[in-house]
Design a protein around this motif. Structure first.
Motif, short mmCIF file in Angstrom:
data_model
loop_
_atom_site.label_atom_id
_atom_site.label_comp_id
_atom_site.label_asym_id
_atom_site.label_seq_id
_atom_site.Cartn_x
_atom_site.Cartn_y
_atom_site.Cartn_z
N GLU A 119 0.79 -1.17 -0.10
CA GLU A 119 -0.38 -0.35 0.02
C GLU A 119 0.91 1.08 0.07
OE1 GLU A 119 -4.05 -1.14 2.22
OE2 GLU A 119 -1.68 -1.00 3.32
N LEU A 120 0.17 2.26 -0.69
CA LEU A 120 1.37 3.56 -0.64
C LEU A 120 0.83 4.79 -1.39
CD1 LEU A 120 4.73 4.24 -0.71
CD2 LEU A 120 4.86 3.98 -3.21
N ASP A 121 0.44 5.68 -0.73
CA ASP A 121 -0.65 7.08 -0.82
C ASP A 121 0.02 7.73 -2.31
OD1 ASP A 121 1.62 7.95 -0.35
OD2 ASP A 121 0.49 8.86 1.48
N ILE A 122 -0.55 8.39 -3.09
CA ILE A 122 -0.55 9.15 -4.42
C ILE A 122 0.64 10.11 -4.05
CG2 ILE A 122 -1.59 10.94 -4.19
CD1 ILE A 122 -0.62 9.17 -7.14
N VAL A 123 0.59 10.65 -2.94
CA VAL A 123 1.74 11.41 -2.92
C VAL A 123 3.53 10.62 -2.67
CG1 VAL A 123 2.80 13.16 -1.26
CG2 VAL A 123 0.62 12.77 -1.46
N GLU A 124 3.63 9.68 -2.12
CA GLU A 124 4.92 8.71 -2.13
C GLU A 124 5.02 8.18 -3.50
OE1 GLU A 124 7.90 7.39 -0.21
OE2 GLU A 124 6.85 9.39 0.18
N VAL A 125 3.81 7.94 -4.43
CA VAL A 125 4.14 7.48 -5.71
C VAL A 125 4.84 8.61 -6.19
CG1 VAL A 125 2.66 6.42 -7.74
CG2 VAL A 125 2.05 5.78 -5.36
N LEU A 126 4.11 9.58 -6.13
CA LEU A 126 4.85 10.56 -6.90
C LEU A 126 6.08 10.88 -6.62
CD1 LEU A 126 2.26 13.39 -7.18
CD2 LEU A 126 2.90 11.78 -9.17
N LYS A 127 6.70 11.43 -5.18
CA LYS A 127 7.83 11.46 -5.15
C LYS A 127 8.99 11.01 -5.62
CE LYS A 127 10.83 12.04 -0.14
NZ LYS A 127 10.17 11.91 0.91
N ARG A 128 8.56 9.50 -5.60
CA ARG A 128 9.49 8.28 -5.61
C ARG A 128 9.81 8.11 -7.37
NH1 ARG A 128 8.15 2.65 -2.24
NH2 ARG A 128 8.42 3.79 0.12
N GLY A 129 8.66 8.29 -8.11
CA GLY A 129 8.57 8.51 -9.30
C GLY A 129 10.29 9.83 -9.88
N LEU A 130 9.47 11.06 -8.80
CA LEU A 130 10.92 12.45 -9.19
C LEU A 130 11.63 11.96 -8.98
CD1 LEU A 130 10.84 14.58 -9.94
CD2 LEU A 130 10.19 15.97 -8.44
N GLU A 131 11.92 10.88 -7.97
CA GLU A 131 13.34 10.67 -7.42
C GLU A 131 14.21 9.51 -8.19
OE1 GLU A 131 12.93 8.74 -3.92
OE2 GLU A 131 13.15 10.81 -2.47
N ASP A 132 13.62 9.16 -8.89
CA ASP A 132 13.89 8.06 -10.17
C ASP A 132 14.21 8.47 -11.37
OD1 ASP A 132 13.44 6.24 -8.16
OD2 ASP A 132 11.71 4.80 -8.83
N LYS A 133 13.32 9.31 -11.51
CA LYS A 133 13.24 10.46 -12.18
C LYS A 133 15.16 10.98 -12.68
CE LYS A 133 10.82 13.50 -15.91
NZ LYS A 133 9.89 14.27 -16.37
N MET A 134 15.85 11.40 -11.76
CA MET A 134 16.33 12.46 -11.12
C MET A 134 17.41 11.47 -11.39
SD MET A 134 14.78 15.53 -11.27
CE MET A 134 16.53 16.22 -10.89
N LYS A 135 17.69 10.08 -11.93
CA LYS A 135 18.61 9.22 -11.50
C LYS A 135 19.29 8.82 -12.29
CE LYS A 135 16.57 5.91 -7.35
NZ LYS A 135 17.16 4.78 -7.76
#
Length: 1597
Positions: free
Chosen positions: A1207-1223
């Motif tokens: 389970e994961l809320d949308i805020v954490e999803v977007l946050k992790r997506g942004l971190e992955d995008k910056m890798k």
């Protein structure tokens, strides 16, 4: 099986009823279209009947075309020739299509197979253990099938079938015919070595042929028929025996083989116990006893009768002829058989014939052969035991000539003859006594006659001496009482020691015994078979039987021998071969080289005996461990043993079996430690602490000696060195003080005390020796050492517990005594310390003693001074009185003579006299002088003590060094501990080095050998060694993590391997490998693991929730296949592009469409047949995503044992997506924009609810985890959940396989399947039914936590206790063992809802709506008539009952028969008519409708006393009550209640702002840095509330 002979149903029944059920079932799956395509491409050769697939005949056609167009080079020509040999053009031309394999007909055949065969086979496979069910993909090649099956079998650690190996003999090496067995076995052990360094071992058969021995023949084998089987060497006797053995060797090797054929003869003198021993031996070997006397007697009687009749006939005729001749001379002619002379002559001839003995040697062999044939053919036995036959050399020769001689002869002998004579005497006791009485009566008669003839002879003794042969027997007779003489004469012959009367009457039996001994000596000279003499003595028949069995098994016992130079050379060659193999192993330098260096010295003896390098004889005889070197070795059962002496080795060689382990490993003795060190090294302190930590006895050798003499000495005996260091002069001062004391005090001393002291000081010689040892260090004699040291090795509790012996040995004499008595320790610990440390430790103690003695001396000197002063004063006063008295007397005389003197002259004269007296007293009693002038200062004492401590340290260190060297020469383990460090560090070192000796004590004699991968493969392939019960599991990880799933070490070339005895163990790390080597028995005692099932996991969750990370962890640590739906589709397209599935997928992909779920599931099914998935398991990464996919998986039986949802809320999803995008360094572009993540997350949220509900409702295997946690937290929770499910599954399979009841929790059983297989009790608890006859309905509980399976049916229990009872004894709770059965369906109570009750109108409720349970439990009183509620309604026997509460409804449903048939009394409470709330006044309406809620709201407002900012008190209270009613309105939805609860909490927080600010803002102004952290926030919030509507309507009320 063939369809022509068995019908389909018969084939199914035959498969199900096989006597040997298949261990493995291989199910080959192939899609219908692919199978049709394959069948339709088959062509058949009509001549050979062989089928050729499409690839084969198409390749031939292509080749023929290419051959016509061009020529090929030489290399291609060779390939062409090979192909032409396989399939010529002529064969290709005559191949035809088969009609049944055409596409149209193939579909029909496949559908027929599915309709008739597939379903029964699937049911049969469903009942098979899934661990041994192999599913293969039909589109793969046969090579891939073989690889998959073999890998699956290897992961299960199944040992290969051992194959016998013929040890061919080369032509150049011809074996001599007269080669000895020992040389033959040594030579053949080196032939065709399968594994380098592992030669063929000798078997118990030795040179005897196993096949011939099984057929009751003892035939030596021939070298050309030598065979190696597993790791043993067998020598067969012929080509036929070789063929039989190679075909199936196990019948010839299984117990009780090897043993000699039981063709035994037991002979012996009369009453030696032959018959009893024969019966016991026949019973042991399951053979028959042959009693030749019993068999021969009828035949001999008949033969004798025939011989006598023949003699009669011949004698009669001869007598008649003779008498006729005589009568002719006399003129008479008539002579018949009845003639007296004829009868006399016949009678005489018959008597002579009976007296003459005739032997029938031919009958012996004939009768014995006939009886043996009956035993073998009729009774079915292969052996026999001859009871006391043959008795002489003639009978033995007769058997030998007939080829019936027994294989073994046992002769029971009695060397002194007493045992046999005693038995003969007991049997013939009456006849012997009668003979004795007759002899005595004859003697008395003769004596009476002598008395009458010679009356002058008065000496009865002389008469008796003349008449009796043995006059000594009558020495006790008395002439006065002849009767007594008779009785005593009879008794004298009975020897109480011998147990029989040793007189002339026993000579007959002695003669028989001598005759037997003579016959046996004659037979021994002619015996060509094994024979043995057994001394009966006083042995029981059972003891004799054991000796017989031991003698018969002796030829097949392992033989021990001295290790020769040739043996050492072979061992060196084996070690060299192993080293070469390990050097060629890839990575061996990294993994094993260091371990080999550590074992450097012991490598040459890699296969030591059961006691390793300790002497087995010393261990057996003295229960001590004595390390030995390879100077005196021997071999037994291909293992090397070391010995301490030649005598020990000789004792071992005579009977090695008593010194080795049999069923269990040898147990080492308790731990024994010697603790040595110089004075001040801390050995006492550390020894006591270490003994307490290890649970051992701590023994101080000097203290034990002190205790022996303490009772007499009343004090400790100090060391001579200590006496020198700590000089004590107090005794001299004590003597002076005693002298200075008054005489009356001396006289008051009791002389009896001094006598007691004198008596107490008297010591024995041994005590004097002990005192000399303690004080001067004189050596102790062996007697004292036996008294003090020996009990620790021989007596309990020291013998079984162990000890730490401190301070022994400290000299060479004690070491020599220890060696002579075999009192060896396990280790000698030397506490090594520097002299400075010893001085720093002992000097303060010695100085303290010196100070105490100095203070004591000063006190003694002061006391002595006081005593002397007092004595002097007393003496002076006494002497002065005497002098004054004398002077007074003189003065008196003067006064009488001089009366005229003046007074002044008298006074002057008196003064002079006093001065004279004082001077005289000073001269007579001089003043006291100091006794000790040069007192030792503390500085001098310190220097003296330091020098003394150093000298004593050097002396002790020298002695201990020589002791340690001598111990090292005898290989006693030594350990040096640096005792100069801090006490905590020293104790830590001691515990670290000593504790493993105790914790790993049980495995002291066990040795593990690290081996490389290639060697393990060869050992397993050749069946020299086997997989252990742990298979590929790590025993150390299994021991530490018993409740968790264990990763399979596959392939095992990535693991660390150990060889222990006959088994190979696998470890995940070098640390685990080393841990196991320290104490293998500890880890082998744990329960053996069951074969691990493939782990099946599915991980779902929103994007960026960590699904792939978790899947990768499982894949890396446990070797699971990580599968995503995209990867499996790509795998099918890449590897099976020609299949129908790949073709259909390509159609969609080429059009840019999404592949349908049905095809995706088919791809997943193909991927799951991979060897990794079927052996170790898989983890699905992000699949299934929709309910349809989950349902399709279930239809194909793809059911994960656990589905993990992150389970994961949308805020954490977007946050992790942004971190992955910056890798940086991303491998490829991904669709990870925020918009796409939003869309993917919303789609997931819509579908996951249905997926979660599906898995939870159907399989109850859904696990929800918080995706915000770390991956290790998620990993830990998943591992525990998977381990729990795996444990339930393995327990279920194990119990079901054993025919026991098993819990079905965590088995992913669907409700539909559960309902189909429900037992006779349905949803009711069978335990409650059996124990209490209660109907406990569990249908409302969907979970299968308390459900079990038994005999193919499911049963549901109400709680854990009832489940345990059912699992332990299920037969007690099911038919026919259950005492009660479930009532018929129409007699079962059923719950009804309010709607169902209303739908039954006009049917009325029974008992006028009163609760039957309340009424009956209330003893049917009027007060117990309570009306029930419609929501608690039950239907029973087509009647409706309502109840007061849920508990009472459940009580009725358990026992409805108790409550249903009740009758109401005539008078019942009146029925209360319902009143509508709308008809009530306002206050009544509020009271009946919302009174309870309003009261709660008002109570809460009264407790809180709310005052909202900018609102009046009244307005605040009304607002609070309104919000409270909204927040706790049970008729509202959950979302509305949650919304108003949040508003209520916010209102309460606003109300708390006023008291907070009023408290904080008191006093003077404070700068912002000194204000509370939340002050600014709350102040702004307070000010912001002024903008709320209604805020200006504040009233001060």
């Amino acid at each position: 099986m063939s369809e022509e002979h068995l019908k389909i149903n018969e084939q199914i029944e035959l498969i199900k009823n096989l006597k040997l059920t298949p261990d493995f079932i291989i199910n080959i799956k192939c899609p219908d279209k692919d199978l049709v395509q394959r069948l339709s491409g088959l062509k058949q050769d009509p001549e050979t009947g062989q089928f050729y697939n499409r690839d084969q005949w198409q390749r031939e056609e292509v080749y023929n075309k290419e051959k016509k167009s061009k020529e090929q080079d030489a290399e291609d020509a060779e390939d062409v020739e090979e192909q032409e040999e396989e399939l010529s053009k002529h064969t290709n031309d005559r191949m035809v299509w088969t009609p049944e394999y055409l596409a149209k007909n193939a579909f029909v055949r496949i559908n027929m197979y599915k309709d008739n065969m597939l379903r029964p086979l699937e049911d049969y496979m469903a009942n098979h253990n899934p661990l041994y069910l192999l599913e293969l993909d039909g589109n793969n090649s046969t090579e891939e099938w073989h690889l998959s099956v073999m890998s699956r079998l290897e992961t299960l650690a199944i040992n290969r079938v051992p194959v016998p190996v013929l040890l061919h003999q080369t032509e150049d090496e011809e074996m001599p015919e007269d080669v000895s067995t020992e040389d033959l076995l040594r030579i053949m052990s080196s032939y065709r070595i399968m594994v380098p360094g592992f030669r063929w071992r000798r078997s118990r058969w030795g040179r005897t042929c196993p096949v011939a021995l099984k057929e009751d023949k003892v035939i030596p084998g021939k070298p050309q028929f030598s065979v190696g089987f597993q790791d043993k060497l067998y020598i067969l006797s012929s080509a036929e025996a070789h063929h039989k053995f190679v075909t199936n060797p196990r019948p010839y090797l299984l117990p009780p083989m090897p043993r000699l054929p039981c063709k035994v003869s037991i002979i012996g003198p009369s009453l030696a116990g032959k018959t009893t021993l024969c019966k016991l031996l026949a019973q042991h070997y399951n053979t028959a006893v042959i009693d030749m006397e019993e068999l021969l007697q009828p035949v001999l009687d008949k033969a004798e009768e025939e011989r006598i009749n023949k003699i009669k006939e011949e004698t009669t005729q001869a007598a008649i002829d003779k008498i006729k001749m005589k009568m002719k001379e006399d003129g008479q002619n008539s002579v018949t058989e009845d003639h007296p002379l004829v009868q006399a002559m016949v009678l005489s001839a018959v008597q002579q014939a009976k007296q003459s003995s005739t032997t029938y040697f031919g009958l012996y062999a004939e009768i014995l052969e006939k009886r043996i044939k009956e035993i073998e053919e009729v009774e079915g036995k292969t052996g026999w035991v001859l009871d006391n036959f043959p008795k002489n050399l003639s009978q033995m020769d007769a058997l030998q000539q007939a080829g019936l001689l027994p294989e073994v002869f046992f002769c029971l002998t009695d060397s002194d003859g007493h045992q046999v004579l005693r038995r003969l005497y007991e049997m013939n006791k009456e006849s012997v006594k009668k003979k004795l009485e007759d002899q005595q009566s004859q003697a008395i008669e003769l004596s009476n006659q002598e008395e009458q003839e010679s009356e002058g002879q008065s000496n009865m003794k002389t008469v008796m001496g003349e008449t009796h042969e043995d006059p000594k027997e009558l020495n006790t007779t008395s002439p006065a009482n002849p009767n007594t003489v008779q009785k005593e004469a009879v008794v004298v012959h009975d020897d109480s020691e011998l147990g029989y009367a040793d007189g002339p009457e026993m000579n007959e039996y002695k003669l028989q015994l001598q005759q037997f001994v003579g016959e046996w000596e004659k037979m021994q000279t002619g015996l060509t078979v094994t024979h043995c003499t057994l001394e009966i003595g006083r042995k029981s028949p059972e003891n004799l039987l054991q000796e017989v069995i031991q003698q018969m098994d002796k030829p097949f016992q392992y033989v021990s021998w001295e290790l020769s130079e040739e043996d050492k050379e072979k061992d060196a060659e084996d070690i060299k071969a192993l080293a070469q193999l390990e050097r060629t192993e890839e990575g061996s330098d990294d993994d094993y080289s260091q371990g080999e260096r550590d074992e450097g010295d012991t490598t040459t003896n890699r296969f030591l005996g059961d006691t390793q390098h300790f002497c087995p004889v010393v261990l057996k005889d003295h229960n001590v461990l004595l390390p030995c070197t390879d100077e005196i070795p021997a071999k037994y059962r291909e293992k090397t043993y070391y010995f301490s002496s030649l005598e020990a080795r000789e004792s071992f060689l005579q009977n090695p079996d008593q010194f080795v382990a049999h069923t269990e490993p040898l147990k080492p003795p308790a731990l024994r430690i010697f603790l040595l060190g110089s004075g001040g090294s801390g050995k006492t302190t550390n020894g006591k602490w270490l003994a307490q930590q290890l649970g051992l006895f701590h023994i101080q050798f000097r203290e034990q000696l002190q205790m022996l003499i303490m009772a007499k000495t009343k004090m400790r005996i100090p060391d001579a060195d200590e006496l020198v260091l700590l000089q004590d002069y107090s005794e001299d001062l004590d003597a002076k003080i005693m002298e200075a004391r008054a005489e009356d005090e001396k006289e008051s001393e009791d002389p009896y005390d001094s006598m007691n002291e004198t008596e107490q000081e008297e010591l024995t010689e041994d005590e004097m020796a002990i005192k000399a040892y303690l004080s001067d260090g004189d050596p102790l004699n062996p007697k004292i050492l036996d008294m003090t040291i020996a009990p620790y090795w021989k007596h309990e509790p020291y013998k079984s517990t162990g000890f730490i012996l401190e301070g022994f040995p400290i000299d060479l004499n004690e070491v020599q005594y220890m060696f002579e008595q075999k009192f060896f320790p396990d280790v000698v610990v030397m506490m090594e310390v520097d002299v400075e440390d010893v001085q720093s430790r002992l000097l303060p103690q010695y100085l303290e003693i010196w100070r105490e003695r100095r203070n004591k001396r000063e006190a003694q000197l002061k006391l002595l001074h006081d005593l002397r002063k007092k004595k002097r004063e007393e003496d002076i006063s006494k002497r002065k009185a005497e002098l004054m008295a004398e002077q007074d007397l003189k003065d008196t005389k003067k006064e009488l003579s001089f009366q005229d003197g003046t007074k002044d002259d008298e006074e002057h004269e008196t003064e002079d006299i006093e001065e004279m007296i004082e001077a005289l007293l000073e001269e007579e009693f001089p003043a006291e002088e100091g006794d000790i002038e040069n007192e030792e200062t503390e500085e001098l004492a310190t220097n003296r003590l330091e020098i003394g401590i150093k000298e004593r340290f050097v002396t002790q260190e020298t002695n201990l060094s020589s002791v340690m060297e001598l111990l090292g020469e005898h290989n006693i383990p030594r350990m040096v501990i640096n005792a100069s460090r801090k006490l905590r560090i020293v104790q830590c070192q001691l515990l670290k080095k000593i504790k493993p000796l105790l914790t790993n004590r049980e495995s002291l004699f066990q040795k593990c050998h690290p081996i490389p991968y290639s060697l393990a493969c060869k050992l397993l392939l050749s069946s020299f060694k086997f997989f252990s019960a742990f298979g590929f599991l790590d025993p150390i990880k299994l021991y530490k993590e018993r409740d968790l799933i264990q990763p399979l070490k596959w392939p095992f070339n990535t693991t660390y391997l150990l060889l222990f005895h006959q088994y190979i163990y696998f470890f995940a790390s070098k640390e685990n490998c080393n841990t196991f080597m320290l104490n293998p028995l500890k880890y082998l005692r744990q329960p053996k693991p069951t074969p691990s099932l493939p782990t099946k996991i599915a991980v779902i969750g929103p994007p960026k929730s960590g699904k792939t990370t978790v899947a990768q962890i499982f894949s890396q640590k446990y070797g699971l296949a990580q599968l995503s739906i995209g990867s499996v589709m790509r795998m099918v397209l890449d590897t099976q592009g020609n299949t129908d599935l790949a073709i259909q997928m390509k159609k969609y992909l080429l059009q840019g469409l999404v592949v349908p779920d049905e095809l995706a599931i088919q791809c997943l099914e193909v991927a799951l047949m991979n060897s990794v998935c079927s052996t170790q398991g898989y983890v699905l990464d992000g699949f299934p995503m929709t309910l349809k996919q989950a349902e399709l998986m279930g239809s194909q039986s793809i059911i994960p044992m656990i589905v993990v949802e992150l389970e994961l809320d949308i805020v954490e999803v977007l946050k992790r997506g942004l971190e992955d995008k910056m890798k940086p360094n991303k491998p490829h572009l991904t669709h990870d924009s925020s918009e796409i993540l939003h869309i993917r997350n919303s789609c997931y949220k819509k579908e996951v609810v249905h997926v979660r509900h599906h898995f939870q409702q159907q399989y109850q295997n859904c696990l929800l985890l918080n995706g915000l946690k770390s991956k290790w937290w998620i990993w830990d929770r998943m591992i525990k959940a998977v381990s729990t499910s795996m444990k339930y599954i393995q327990t279920y399979l194990d119990r079901i396989q054993r025919g026991q009841a098993a819990c079905i929790n965590k088995l992913c059983i669907t409700p539909k399947e559960f309902d189909c297989r429900l037992g006779e009790f349905g949803q009711y608890c069978p335990v409650c039914m059996a124990l209490h006859y209660h109907l406990v309905d569990i249908s409302e509980t969907a979970a299968l936590t308390h459900a079990a399976e038994y005999r193919g049916h499911y049963f549901k229990m109400c709680d854990e206790n009832h489940l345990e009872m059912f699992l332990s004894t299920p037969d007690q709770f099911v038919t026919p063992g259950c005492p009660h059965t479930l009532p018929k369906p129409h007699l079962l109570p059923r719950k009804l809802t309010e709607v169902q009750v209303k739908n039954r109108f006009p049917q009325q409720v029974e008992m006028k709506g009163f609760c039957p349970v309340t009424y009956l439990d209330g003893k049917q009183r009027y007060e117990a008539l309570v009306r029930g509620k419609m929501e608690y309604a039950v239907e029973y026997r087509e009647r409706i009952y309502i109840f007061e509460t849920k508990e009472k409804r459940d009580k009725f449903m358990r026992t409805p028969e108790t409550y249903w048939a009740q009758k109401l009394p005539i008078k019942v409470p009146p029925l209360s008519e319902p009143v509508h709330l709308t008809s009530l006044p306002t206050l009544g309406y509020l009271e009946q409708g919302v009174a309870e809620a309003v009261i709660k709201a008002m109570t809460a407002a009264g407790c809180l006393k709310p005052k909202h900012p900018y609102l009046s008190l009244k307005r605040s209270a009304l607002s609070y009550v309104a919000l409270y009613l909204k927040a706790f309105n049970h008729k509202s939805t959950d979302s509305i209640r949650q919304m108003y609860k949040k508003k209520l909490a916010s209102f309460e927080e606003n109300c708390m702002l006023i008291p907070y600010l009023s408290t904080v803002m008191k006093g003077n102004y404070r700068p912002p840095s000194e204000r509370p952290i939340d002050f600014e926030f709350k102040l702004n919030r307070f000010l912001a509330l002024s903008d709320l509507p209604g805020a200006n309507a504040v009233q001060l009320d």
